[in-house]
Design an enzyme around this catalytic site. Structure first.
Site, mmCIF file in Angstrom:
data_model
loop_
_atom_site.group_PDB
_atom_site.id
_atom_site.type_symbol
_atom_site.label_atom_id
_atom_site.label_comp_id
_atom_site.label_asym_id
_atom_site.label_seq_id
_atom_site.Cartn_x
_atom_site.Cartn_y
_atom_site.Cartn_z
ATOM 1 N N CYS A 206 29.873 -78.851 -3.240
ATOM 2 C CA CYS A 206 31.239 -78.760 -2.718
ATOM 3 C C CYS A 206 31.281 -78.762 -1.190
ATOM 4 C CB CYS A 206 31.931 -77.516 -3.262
ATOM 5 S SG CYS A 206 32.219 -77.631 -5.024
ATOM 6 N N HIS B 83 37.512 -74.531 1.321
ATOM 7 C CA HIS B 83 37.241 -75.185 0.036
ATOM 8 C C HIS B 83 38.082 -74.499 -1.042
ATOM 9 C CE1 HIS B 83 35.351 -77.030 -3.291
ATOM 10 N NE2 HIS B 83 34.679 -75.960 -3.675
ATOM 11 N N ASN C 86 39.785 -77.576 -8.172
ATOM 12 C CA ASN C 86 38.627 -77.808 -7.320
ATOM 13 C C ASN C 86 38.199 -79.277 -7.458
ATOM 14 O OD1 ASN C 86 36.136 -77.950 -6.095
ATOM 15 N ND2 ASN C 86 35.299 -76.116 -7.073
#
Ligand code: UT7
Length: 334
Positions: A116, A256, A286
């Site tokens: 990520c 994030h 996400n």
């Protein structure tokens, strides 16, 4: 000699039309809107549908929009880097496929996979080419079709992820704007907690790996959560201290979008208000490599030249980091 910095001079984005809601997920696995909202903070996520469509299709849409908005001819692009965990294929690089689909013919391209944190790593790498003076127009894409590797029978992971892509253009500047600093870190010890078991060289695809459902995201939520909470906050606070950025001087935190509770904890440690934080997790979930540029895309019209922005991420590897930049243009003039 005045130092050349790399500035973001445009943003393009794309999310698929199909919306997978918590209510629909609740019919697929034993979960509820209440659990997902309270533990993660996601209401819905976008899913790329259609046979033969992959990450590059979303990346290409984002790049096309970016080229249009910045009035850039594809021939002018020198380099394209794609942050991605779900490439179209193991090889060639998705960056090359995106370049082909968008008419970018004079660039070299490659992918970066840092979980990520991929976009943070890719943005930092792209900025170095611009700072060195060798490359003038660099595109950095963050794109992932997470639905390709999510097990929709596993309630512990399937509510979390969504699909999407966004891209930024980097150009040289000698003004007091652009990417100022990056802290990037990783620790391979974390790989046991978050990975895809099969499909790589250790466990190539076989009937056995497919039957054991090993081609999906494997995540031990709690250890990942603990690391994410402390590391994302650590690097964001360190970045504020390095540059004397007090909470009132920070225009935006771009975190994030993995879990609302991780975002809250990071903002609290930094001493900033919720109004200073870009949050779209409730709409997209996400999207892995795409979360940070999708935030910039969503908030572009509110950004002003000179805004102090910190980007922060944590992901598989483990990888984590933060970038400090000064925004280069008034977003409402685009
Ligand atoms: O982006 C890359 C980095 N990834 C992250 O940052 C993710 C970090 N981790 C997390 O965000 C959280 O750990 C999760 C959202 C993945 C899970 O939340 P949690 O609060 O850590 O839940 P848990 O795994 O400890 O599970 C708590 C309970 C369990 O039930 P029992 O054992 O207490 O009876 C789970 O079985 O919740 C249950 N559970 C669910 N219940 C309803 C797990 N998933 C679900 C679900 N719906 N979808």
């Amino acid at each position: 000699m005045t130092k050349i910095k790399a500035a973001i001079t445009g943003v393009g984005g794309y999310v698929p039309d199909y919306i997978l809601t918590n209510d629909e997920l609740s019919k697929m696995v034993d979960t509820s809107d209440e659990w997902i909202m309270s533990r993660i903070g996601i209401k819905e996520r976008r899913i790329l549908k259609g046979e033969g469509r992959g990450t590059s299709d979303m990346g290409a849409e984002a790049v096309k929009q970016l080229l249009l908005k910045t009035k850039t001819n594809p021939d002018e692009i020198d380099l394209i880097i794609c942050g991605v965990v779900t490439p179209d294929m193991l090889f060639p690089a998705t960056a090359n496929i995106i370049a082909d689909k968008t008419g970018i013919r004079n660039a070299f391209g490659f992918d970066m996979n840092a979980g990520c944190s991929s976009f943070l790593y890719a943005l930092t790498t792209g900025s170095k080419y611009v700072e060195s003076g060798t490359h003038k127009k660099v595109i950095v894409v963050g794109a992932d079709k997470m639905s390709a590797i999510v097990d929709y029978t596993d309630r512990a992971t399937c509510p979390i992820f969504g699909d999407g892509a966004a891209a930024v253009l980097l150009e040289p500047t000698t003004d007091d704007v652009g990417i100022i600093d990056a802290i990037l870190q990783s620790d391979g010890i974390g790989r046991v907690h978050l990975h895809q078991k099969a499909g790589g060289s250790v466990r190539p695809p076989s009937h056995e790996t497919i039957e054991a459902r090993e081609h999906f995201v494997y995540q031990e939520g709690q250890p990942v959560f603990k690391w994410a909470v402390s590391k994302m906050a650590d690097v964001s606070v360190e970045m504020m201290e390095r540059h004397g950025i007090t909470p009132d001087k920070l225009s935006w935190l771009v975190p994030h979008q993995a879990n609302m509770r991780i975002i809250d904890a990071t903002a609290n440690r930094m001493g900033i208000n919720k109004e200073q934080v870009m949050i779209n997790i409730q709409r997209y979930g996400n999207t892995t490599s795409a979360t940070l540029p999708l935030c910039l895309w969503d908030w572009e019209s509110q950004l002003r030249k000179g805004d102090n922005i910190i980007l922060a991420a944590f992901g598989a590897g483990f990888t984590w980091g933060s970038i400090y930049l000064k925004w280069a243009y008034d977003g409402d003039k685009i």
